[in-house]
Design a protein around this motif. Structure first.
Motif, short mmCIF file in Angstrom:
data_model
loop_
_atom_site.label_atom_id
_atom_site.label_comp_id
_atom_site.label_asym_id
_atom_site.label_seq_id
_atom_site.Cartn_x
_atom_site.Cartn_y
_atom_site.Cartn_z
N HIS A 190 -6.86 -10.65 -6.76
CA HIS A 190 -6.67 -9.77 -5.61
C HIS A 190 -7.88 -9.93 -4.69
N GLU A 218 0.85 -1.19 0.00
CA GLU A 218 0.00 0.00 0.00
C GLU A 218 0.88 1.23 0.00
N THR A 276 0.96 -10.58 0.53
CA THR A 276 -0.08 -9.93 1.32
C THR A 276 0.44 -8.69 2.03
N ARG A 290 -9.71 -9.13 -0.88
CA ARG A 290 -9.74 -8.08 0.15
C ARG A 290 -10.76 -8.47 1.22
N MET A 340 -2.87 0.96 -4.12
CA MET A 340 -2.21 -0.34 -4.01
C MET A 340 -1.32 -0.51 -5.23
N HIS A 353 -5.00 -7.33 2.14
CA HIS A 353 -4.91 -7.50 0.69
C HIS A 353 -4.06 -8.75 0.43
#
Length: 676
Positions: A658, A330, A642, A660, A336, A651
């Motif tokens: 991907h 991040e 991750t 979440r 991201m 994430h």
């Protein structure tokens, strides 16, 4: 003296280097639609038309004569400049004799040699420009080689993907080959070894070609890699063509690259500005720091979205065929950022890095574009990590040629939300094992940074740890020099059991890792270190083994527990694993799962599939293969990476998707029936 020398057809300097005069001329530089014969590409169809970076073909005029070395610089000649280079003669078995091409020299070594020789003789020695090199190589020809469209057997030296130090014949490599200069037929202008033997450093920064006619081009104003030309031993023949372009980090030195010298003033042409196109992931990046939002305790799981978006049929600079080994981070601005390798074959020279951005608030990842990678140089495995101040680090293994075995370890960083990156710096410059990064990087309690790297190649072999005690300035391998461990329960050794290991720090400062291979009692091996990764103790975990195409991952969550994501068994033949649903009953599931540990990995609870538990439906896994996600099945494979964002969202990326979700969702028991 200088004027007289530079009017002769040939001359020999004071250390025995022979030069031939190359007259001015015009030629077409590059290649397109090469239609290479099977012999040249080893039946690898994706290489049929040559490399994407050999285009566009463009007219180049060289307006003044120059002299080029008839031979590559030899050990004896280089030894006149740097006598202690003799210590590198015969390294890994290569280039021992006086008349063999010098290797283990980087671009700076080669340019310093030219400067020394210029001062010694009062003549303008330097490296050739890329255009001068191709012009001299072609010697008036327009075919793939100066010998025609094929290359005679006398030029073939261990033709193949590459030569592997440390593992050698166990990977099917041939014997070390001699690198004596002048043993093959010269081209029409009297220059030897332009196809093979060793690659040759050129003056230019590597960059894309321009289509307009050019006069005396000298390359780009700046870049990340210096051009190398000519190909080398242990390389497929298609990479030895006159038009083929390679490149390397200027500080890189190994057994594939040497150099050749020209004599003549550098053209006064202006350098080309850096390529104007900025990768999509680097455009219009917001330079703000996003604060933590109000979070909720309600369980949250978002529909998985693909982060690998490369148009079908892409064959350079990115490849739609195979995308794998990702990393994710991040950015301080809330975006991201993901990076991974893109290729056709994992051992190929085409393997490069792709990247993409999911902008804060966006619903889909942007189309991927190139991230990093010297041309025709396998760039294997990547890792991303953000420190407390917002600096984002990129770690990568860099091959000398093709294959994932002997890698140098490089690092870059970004201070502007991954919009731009520093030039690569070697953490460890030797091309050897223990240098393949894994997406397992974190700050330890003692302040050091830990980076996990595969220790050897193949199905078994272990994982090494690299540490930095000074915030990334210097790095060391605490387990280096330890005896080869015996991976068995109750045993100890100098590195982690299993490759691609996930590593986490326990609350008391010990380290714990799960790896692939080196199976113990039919379970994934568990390794624990009490001395900062110098030694490890081995036991069996409670979880199924992971296999080819799979990698597990650990993450210490902001909420305290350790999160594990892994698979229920082999990607091709997954075994079932029991989980307990919200009715208190056990049921068997297969695929990607998550688990939590509140006691430093002694026990694991809240085990559930990484799935929305909805009706069965098809989703794509790595390279577009379908899988069924639903109540009892999840993604069967992928290399996992991750991170947890500022709002507590975890994430998790596989090699394609991907995911979440939050901590509350992980704690929630999976349902006993399909959710609608």
């Amino acid at each position: 003296m200088q004027q007289q020398v530079l009017q002769n057809k040939t001359f020999t300097n004071t250390i025995g280097m022979q030069f031939v005069r190359i007259e001015p001329g015009t030629f077409m530089m590059g290649s397109a639609q090469a239609n290479l014969a099977d012999e040249l590409i080893a039946n690898k169809e994706y290489l049929r038309d040559g490399d994407w970076d050999e285009q566009p073909i463009h007219q180049v005029t060289l307006s003044t004569p120059f002299y080029i070395g008839i031979f590559q610089v030899t050990n004896a000649q280089y030894g006149e400049f740097q006598s202690d280079h003799s210590e590198l003669r015969g390294k890994l078995g290569f280039s021992q004799d006086n008349d063999e091409a010098v290797v283990f020299v980087d671009w700076h070594d080669a340019t310093r040699f030219c400067k020394w020789l210029s001062e010694k003789e009062g003549l303008p020695y330097r490296l050739p420009t890329e255009a001068e090199w191709e012009y001299a190589c072609r010697a008036g020809t327009t075919t793939h080689y100066h010998t025609g469209d094929t290359l005679p057997d006398e030029y073939h030296k261990n033709v193949g993907e590459s030569w592997y130090p440390d593992v050698g014949r166990s990977q099917g490599a041939e014997e070390v080959v001699p690198l004596h200069v002048g043993k093959t037929t010269p081209n029409a202008w009297g220059v030897y070894d332009m196809h093979g033997n060793v690659e040759e450093w050129c003056q230019d920064w590597y960059g894309p070609y321009e289509s307009d006619p050019q006069v005396d081009p000298i390359g780009r104003e700046e870049g990340l890699y210096r051009v190398t030309r000519g190909g080398s031993h242990s390389t497929l023949l298609c990479y030895l063509r006159s038009a083929n372009r390679m490149g390397a980090v200027p500080e890189d030195k190994h057994w594939y690259i040497g150099f050749r010298v020209v004599c003549g003033e550098i053209p006064e042409t202006a350098t080309l500005l850096p390529a104007q196109k900025v990768a999509l992931w680097g455009r219009d990046v917001k330079q703000v720091k996003v604060q933590r939002s109000v979070t909720t305790d309600a369980p949250s799981f978002a529909e998985p979205i693909p982060f690998v978006r490369i148009p079908d049929g892409s064959n350079g600079p990115l490849y739609s065929a195979h995308n794998h080994v990702p990393a994710i981070v991040e950015c301080p601005n809330g975006d991201m950022f993901a990076a991974w390798y893109s290729c056709v074959t994992e051992r190929g020279r085409e393997l490069t890095l792709a990247a993409s951005r999911l902008r804060d608030g966006a619903s889909e990842w942007e189309v991927a574009e190139p991230f990093w990678g010297p041309p025709d140089r396998n760039n294997h495995a990547t890792s991303l990590w953000r420190n407390e101040k917002g600096r984002i680090y990129h770690f990568n293994g860099l091959s000398a040629a093709a294959t994932w075995g002997p890698l140098a370890l490089v690092m870059r960083y970004s201070d502007d939300n991954c919009a731009t990156w520093s030039k690569p710096r070697f953490i460890s410059p030797e091309h050897r094992l223990r240098h393949m990064p894994i997406a397992s990087v974190f700050r330890r309690q003692d302040g050091s940074i830990l980076l996990a790297c595969d220790a050897v190649t193949g199905g078994n072999g272990g994982t090494a740890i690299w540490l930095s005690d000074d915030d990334g300035e210097t790095w060391y391998d605490p387990g280096a020099g330890q005896p080869v461990p015996e991976f068995a329960a109750g045993k100890s050794g100098g590195w982690i059991a299993g490759i691609h290991a996930a590593v986490v720090e326990l609350s008391d400062g010990r380290l714990m890792a799960y790896g692939r291979g080196d199976t113990i009692d039919g379970r994934m091996p568990k390794s624990v270190s009490e001395d900062g990764s110098k030694t490890w103790q081995y036991s069996a975990s409670q979880f199924p083994v992971v296999s080819g195409g799979q990698r597990c991952v650990f993450l210490r969550l902001q909420e305290g527990p350790i999160f594990l994501a892994s698979f229920t068994g082999s990607r091709k033949t997954p075994e079932t694993m029991p989980i307990v649903d919200d009715s208190g009953n056990e049921r068997l599931v297969i695929g990607l799962f998550g688990a939590l540990s509140y006691d430093d990995g002694e026990t694991w609870s809240h085990i559930r599939l990484i799935s929305d538990d909805g009706p069965d439906r098809e989703i794509e896994t790595m390279d577009g293969r379908p899988f069924t996600m639903g109540l009892n099945s999840a993604e069967p494979g992928g290399y996992l990476a991750t991170c947890q964002d500022r709002n507590g969202i975890v994430h998790l990326i596989s090699s394609k998707q991907h995911y979440r979700f939050n901590y509350a969702w992980l704690k929630e028991p999976p349902p006993s029936a399909v959710r609608k």
